[in-house]
Design a protein around this motif. Structure first.
Motif, short mmCIF file in Angstrom:
data_model
loop_
_atom_site.label_atom_id
_atom_site.label_comp_id
_atom_site.label_asym_id
_atom_site.label_seq_id
_atom_site.Cartn_x
_atom_site.Cartn_y
_atom_site.Cartn_z
N THR A 53 0.83 -1.21 0.00
CA THR A 53 0.00 0.00 0.00
C THR A 53 0.87 1.26 0.00
O THR A 53 0.52 2.24 -0.64
CB THR A 53 -0.98 0.01 1.19
N LEU A 57 0.52 4.05 -3.00
CA LEU A 57 0.23 5.45 -2.70
C LEU A 57 1.37 6.38 -3.15
O LEU A 57 1.11 7.45 -3.71
CB LEU A 57 -0.04 5.62 -1.21
N TYR A 106 -9.00 -5.56 -2.63
CA TYR A 106 -7.83 -4.75 -2.28
C TYR A 106 -6.99 -4.47 -3.53
O TYR A 106 -6.48 -3.36 -3.71
CB TYR A 106 -6.97 -5.44 -1.21
N THR A 140 -5.76 5.23 1.11
CA THR A 140 -5.85 4.05 1.98
C THR A 140 -7.32 3.67 2.20
O THR A 140 -7.67 2.48 2.17
CB THR A 140 -5.15 4.32 3.32
N TYR A 144 -9.13 -0.01 1.34
CA TYR A 144 -9.83 -0.82 2.35
C TYR A 144 -11.34 -0.88 2.12
O TYR A 144 -11.96 -1.91 2.39
CB TYR A 144 -9.46 -0.36 3.75
N GLU A 173 -0.73 0.34 8.51
CA GLU A 173 -1.16 1.38 7.57
C GLU A 173 -0.87 2.77 8.12
O GLU A 173 -0.46 3.66 7.37
CB GLU A 173 -2.65 1.23 7.24
N LYS A 176 2.78 3.41 7.50
CA LYS A 176 3.10 3.65 6.08
C LYS A 176 2.60 5.01 5.61
O LYS A 176 3.29 5.70 4.86
CB LYS A 176 2.53 2.51 5.22
N VAL A 177 1.41 5.40 6.05
CA VAL A 177 0.88 6.72 5.67
C VAL A 177 1.75 7.82 6.26
O VAL A 177 2.09 8.79 5.58
CB VAL A 177 -0.60 6.86 6.10
#
Length: 193
Positions: A53, A57, A106, A140, A144, A173, A176-177
């Protein structure tokens, strides 16, 4: 015309001149980055994480909607053709059979998130930490939301879908964001120097 192009410019436009060759290399490179990110598991709580992810992104924010979308489509085409590009492949199956399984939503979410974050990046959302964070959260959420819709269709709506398809991944998540939200604006600052 030049001013419009620059306001719609993403990181890739500032690092490499636009050309068909550049776009092809970025698409192939992006699909390979997704493949690699699916195969590397990082120990994390409560479940190990991949960086898929994050890569989806960042591709959207750095390459823009068309190039990032093409990179994700190439990745999905590689998987549909039977290459073991997805997390858990070939152990859990390959090809279209894998793609229509519980993780199919996903995977579709990857494509829509890359395109959406790419559009937001063209509007300047990757240039500061708050707007980058917001764009990454939107991306994200897309991944999801589609993942849960598909998961419900595959395993049944009577299951606790949030507990199965979201909760175990929330901490990863968030990490990672936050990482992408810090790296993207920093990269812009370095380019301006």
């Amino acid at each position: 015309m030049k001013a419009t192009m620059m306001t719609n410019a993403v990181l890739a436009d500032h690092l490499l001149p636009r050309s068909l060759t550049r776009n092809v290399l970025l698409v192939v490179g992006g699909s390979l980055a997704l493949w690699l990110s699916a195969k590397v598991q990082v120990p994390f709580w409560p479940v190990p994480m991949t960086m898929q992810t994050f890569v989806v992104l960042v591709l959207g924010m750095a390459l823009g909607p068309r190039v990032a979308g093409a990179a994700v489509m190439l990745y999905l085409a590689q998987g549909a053709a039977g290459l073991p590009v997805f997390a858990g492949t070939p152990e859990r199956g390959i090809g279209v059979a894998y793609m229509v399984g519980p993780t199919g939503g996903y995977l579709l979410g990857f494509l829509l998130a890359a395109i959406t974050t790419g559009v937001l990046a063209e509007r300047g959302w990757s240039r500061n930490i708050l707007s980058a964070f917001a764009a990454l959260l939107i991306g994200t959420a897309i991944i999801y939301a589609l993942g849960l819709l598909w998961l419900g269709a595959v395993i049944g709506w009577d299951k606790n879908l949030f507990a199965i398809g979201v909760a175990p991944f929330l901490a990863a998540e968030a990490f990672k964001v936050a990482l992408a939200a810090a790296v993207l604006p920093l990269t812009w600052r370095l380019i301006k120097r």
